[in-house]
Design a protein around this motif. Structure first.
Motif, mmCIF file in Angstrom:
data_model
loop_
_atom_site.group_PDB
_atom_site.id
_atom_site.type_symbol
_atom_site.label_atom_id
_atom_site.label_comp_id
_atom_site.label_asym_id
_atom_site.label_seq_id
_atom_site.Cartn_x
_atom_site.Cartn_y
_atom_site.Cartn_z
ATOM 1 N N GLY A 110 0.701 -1.039 0.127
ATOM 2 C CA GLY A 110 0.010 -0.278 0.239
ATOM 3 C C GLY A 110 0.986 0.984 -0.060
ATOM 4 O O GLY A 110 1.636 1.219 -0.736
ATOM 5 N N HIS A 111 0.038 1.784 0.988
ATOM 6 C CA HIS A 111 0.919 3.651 0.680
ATOM 7 C C HIS A 111 1.407 4.035 1.418
ATOM 8 O O HIS A 111 0.241 4.362 2.690
ATOM 9 C CB HIS A 111 -0.653 4.262 0.020
ATOM 10 C CG HIS A 111 -0.644 4.490 -1.550
ATOM 11 N ND1 HIS A 111 -0.491 4.267 -2.314
ATOM 12 C CD2 HIS A 111 -1.629 2.924 -1.666
ATOM 13 C CE1 HIS A 111 -1.054 3.274 -2.870
ATOM 14 N NE2 HIS A 111 -1.829 2.688 -2.652
ATOM 15 N N ASN A 112 2.050 5.401 1.852
ATOM 16 C CA ASN A 112 2.346 5.608 2.845
ATOM 17 C C ASN A 112 1.080 7.473 3.260
ATOM 18 O O ASN A 112 0.628 7.921 1.709
ATOM 19 C CB ASN A 112 3.654 6.795 2.882
ATOM 20 C CG ASN A 112 4.787 6.334 3.762
ATOM 21 O OD1 ASN A 112 4.054 5.222 4.390
ATOM 22 N ND2 ASN A 112 5.927 6.251 3.165
ATOM 23 N N PRO A 113 1.246 7.688 4.300
ATOM 24 C CA PRO A 113 1.378 7.656 5.562
ATOM 25 C C PRO A 113 0.724 6.301 5.909
ATOM 26 O O PRO A 113 1.553 5.442 7.227
ATOM 27 C CB PRO A 113 1.419 8.475 6.096
ATOM 28 C CG PRO A 113 -0.030 9.156 5.795
ATOM 29 C CD PRO A 113 -0.794 9.057 4.795
ATOM 30 N N ASP A 114 -0.543 5.659 5.705
ATOM 31 C CA ASP A 114 -1.177 4.621 5.965
ATOM 32 C C ASP A 114 -0.599 3.420 6.404
ATOM 33 O O ASP A 114 -0.520 3.361 7.660
ATOM 34 C CB ASP A 114 -2.488 4.259 5.409
ATOM 35 C CG ASP A 114 -3.249 5.343 5.191
ATOM 36 O OD1 ASP A 114 -3.445 6.708 6.163
ATOM 37 O OD2 ASP A 114 -4.365 5.358 4.097
ATOM 38 N N ILE A 115 0.311 2.624 5.759
ATOM 39 C CA ILE A 115 0.821 1.764 5.993
ATOM 40 C C ILE A 115 2.822 1.697 6.583
ATOM 41 O O ILE A 115 2.368 1.252 7.775
ATOM 42 C CB ILE A 115 1.818 0.874 4.680
ATOM 43 C CG1 ILE A 115 2.066 -0.459 4.711
ATOM 44 C CG2 ILE A 115 2.958 1.853 4.084
ATOM 45 C CD1 ILE A 115 2.353 -1.374 3.647
ATOM 46 N N SER A 116 2.954 2.892 6.932
ATOM 47 C CA SER A 116 3.971 3.477 8.066
ATOM 48 C C SER A 116 3.394 3.355 9.424
ATOM 49 O O SER A 116 3.790 3.304 10.161
ATOM 50 C CB SER A 116 4.604 4.348 7.921
ATOM 51 O OG SER A 116 5.287 4.361 6.749
ATOM 52 N N TYR A 117 2.007 4.234 8.989
ATOM 53 C CA TYR A 117 1.032 4.104 10.190
ATOM 54 C C TYR A 117 1.124 2.818 11.269
ATOM 55 O O TYR A 117 0.880 2.633 12.405
ATOM 56 C CB TYR A 117 0.140 4.995 10.961
ATOM 57 C CG TYR A 117 0.156 6.257 10.807
ATOM 58 C CD1 TYR A 117 1.502 6.326 10.789
ATOM 59 C CD2 TYR A 117 -0.837 7.106 9.937
ATOM 60 C CE1 TYR A 117 1.729 8.842 10.087
ATOM 61 C CE2 TYR A 117 -0.326 8.855 9.424
ATOM 62 C CZ TYR A 117 1.032 8.825 9.709
ATOM 63 O OH TYR A 117 0.750 10.548 9.162
ATOM 64 N N PHE A 118 0.372 2.105 10.336
ATOM 65 C CA PHE A 118 -0.167 0.877 10.550
ATOM 66 C C PHE A 118 1.788 -0.477 10.973
ATOM 67 O O PHE A 118 1.269 -0.859 12.019
ATOM 68 C CB PHE A 118 -0.496 -0.281 9.239
ATOM 69 C CG PHE A 118 -0.893 -1.116 8.863
ATOM 70 C CD1 PHE A 118 -1.724 -1.775 10.546
ATOM 71 C CD2 PHE A 118 -0.997 -2.655 8.860
ATOM 72 C CE1 PHE A 118 -2.955 -2.858 10.379
ATOM 73 C CE2 PHE A 118 -0.735 -3.692 9.034
ATOM 74 C CZ PHE A 118 -2.221 -4.107 10.021
ATOM 75 N N ALA A 119 2.196 0.400 10.625
ATOM 76 C CA ALA A 119 3.897 -0.551 10.814
ATOM 77 C C ALA A 119 4.038 -0.544 12.277
ATOM 78 O O ALA A 119 4.627 -0.992 12.748
ATOM 79 C CB ALA A 119 4.813 -0.420 10.364
ATOM 80 N N GLU A 120 3.572 1.128 12.758
ATOM 81 C CA GLU A 120 4.387 0.888 14.325
ATOM 82 C C GLU A 120 3.310 1.114 15.594
ATOM 83 O O GLU A 120 3.620 0.823 15.741
ATOM 84 C CB GLU A 120 4.756 2.827 14.021
ATOM 85 C CG GLU A 120 5.678 3.087 13.534
ATOM 86 C CD GLU A 120 6.079 4.505 13.449
ATOM 87 O OE1 GLU A 120 5.306 4.808 13.957
ATOM 88 O OE2 GLU A 120 7.140 4.660 12.971
ATOM 89 N N TYR A 121 1.949 0.974 14.473
ATOM 90 C CA TYR A 121 0.423 0.038 15.023
ATOM 91 C C TYR A 121 0.910 -1.318 16.229
ATOM 92 O O TYR A 121 1.072 -1.539 17.202
ATOM 93 C CB TYR A 121 -1.149 0.279 14.639
ATOM 94 C CG TYR A 121 -2.020 -0.062 15.064
ATOM 95 C CD1 TYR A 121 -2.248 0.591 16.269
ATOM 96 C CD2 TYR A 121 -2.248 -1.523 14.765
ATOM 97 C CE1 TYR A 121 -3.041 -0.908 16.540
ATOM 98 C CE2 TYR A 121 -3.093 -1.830 15.519
ATOM 99 C CZ TYR A 121 -4.079 -1.321 16.084
ATOM 100 O OH TYR A 121 -5.252 -2.838 16.524
ATOM 101 N N LEU A 122 1.240 -1.827 14.814
ATOM 102 C CA LEU A 122 1.488 -3.378 14.991
ATOM 103 C C LEU A 122 2.136 -3.765 16.381
ATOM 104 O O LEU A 122 1.856 -4.887 17.096
ATOM 105 C CB LEU A 122 1.895 -4.053 14.325
ATOM 106 C CG LEU A 122 1.548 -4.263 12.814
ATOM 107 C CD1 LEU A 122 1.629 -5.018 12.021
ATOM 108 C CD2 LEU A 122 -0.019 -5.051 13.584
ATOM 109 N N THR A 123 3.557 -3.192 16.245
ATOM 110 C CA THR A 123 4.203 -3.345 17.620
ATOM 111 C C THR A 123 4.760 -2.532 18.174
ATOM 112 O O THR A 123 5.247 -2.221 19.532
ATOM 113 C CB THR A 123 5.653 -4.074 17.006
ATOM 114 O OG1 THR A 123 6.937 -2.716 16.173
ATOM 115 C CG2 THR A 123 5.684 -4.566 15.597
#
Length: 168
Positions: A110-123
Motif C-alpha cells: 500500500g501507501h504512505n502514510p497509512d502503511i507506516s502508521y500501521f507498521a508502528e501500530y503493530l508493535t
C-alpha cells in the motif's frame, strides 16, 4: 504457530500530473527494477507467500505483481482492495484480520502514510516513514490472524531497495 506479515510500500511511481488521477500513476523504470530486486532478494530467502493483498491503485498492483513473479506466486491470485488506497490503518488491519488461518505468510502492499502508521501500530516499534519499495517484516506468535491488533507483533526487520541496487 507463527504467522509472518510483510508490509510493502509501493515502489517509485510517476510524478503527479494534472491530467492523471493519483490512483492511476504507474511505476517508473526505477520502481520496476527496485520491485524486482526486492522480490529477488525475498525469493533468495526461500520464503513462500500464501496470500498477497494490495491497494488497487496501479502503482501498488504493479509493485506486487513484479515481486510475485520473482517469488513464483500466481499473479492471478493477487487480491486488490480499493480500501487500501487512502483507507487508513484500519483498512490494513481488516486485511490482516480476515486472512484465512491456513495462511502462514501474508504480504500487504500500500501507501504512505497509512502503511507506516500501521507498521508502528503493530508493535509500537519506531519503523518511521517507509521508503518507496521497502518491506517491513513482522511476526505473530500463537495468534490467529483475527487476533492481530496493536502491540501484538514482533518487528523482525526492515529492508529497502537501496540496499540492493548495486548488489543484484
Amino acid at each position: 504457530m507463527k504467522k509472518t506479515l510483510y508490509l510493502v510500500r509501493h515502489a517509485q511511481a510517476e510524478d503527479r500530473a494534472p491530467m492523471f488521477k493519483d490512483f492511476d500513476r504507474e511505476l517508473t523504470g526505477r520502481g520496476v527494477m527496485d520491485a524486482a530486486r526486492m522480490g529477488r532478494h525475498l525469493a533468495q530467502q526461500e520464503m513462500i507467500v500464501n496470500r498477497i493483498v494490495t491497494s488497487s491503485a496501479v502503482r501498488s498492483y504493479q509493485t506486487v505483481k513484479v515481486m510475485a513473479e520473482q517469488l513464483h506466486f500466481d499473479v492471478d491470485a493477487i487480491e486488490c482492495w480499493d480500501n487500501l488506497y487512502d483507507g487508513g490503518p484500519q483498512a490494513y488491519l481488516k486485511a490482516v484480520n480476515t486472512t484465512p488461518e491456513d495462511c502462514q505468510l501474508l504480504m500487504l502492499c500500500g501507501h504512505n502514510p497509512d502503511i507506516s502508521y500501521f507498521a508502528e501500530y503493530l508493535t509500537r516499534s519506531d519503523v518511521g516513514s517507509m521508503e518507496k519499495g521497502s518491506v517491513a517484516i513482522f511476526e505473530f506468535e500463537d495468534l490467529n490472524w483475527a487476533e492481530v491488533s496493536g502491540k501484538t507483533g514482533t518487528f523482525v526487520r526492515y529492508e529497502s531497495p537501496k540496499q540492493f541496487r548495486d548488489k543484484i
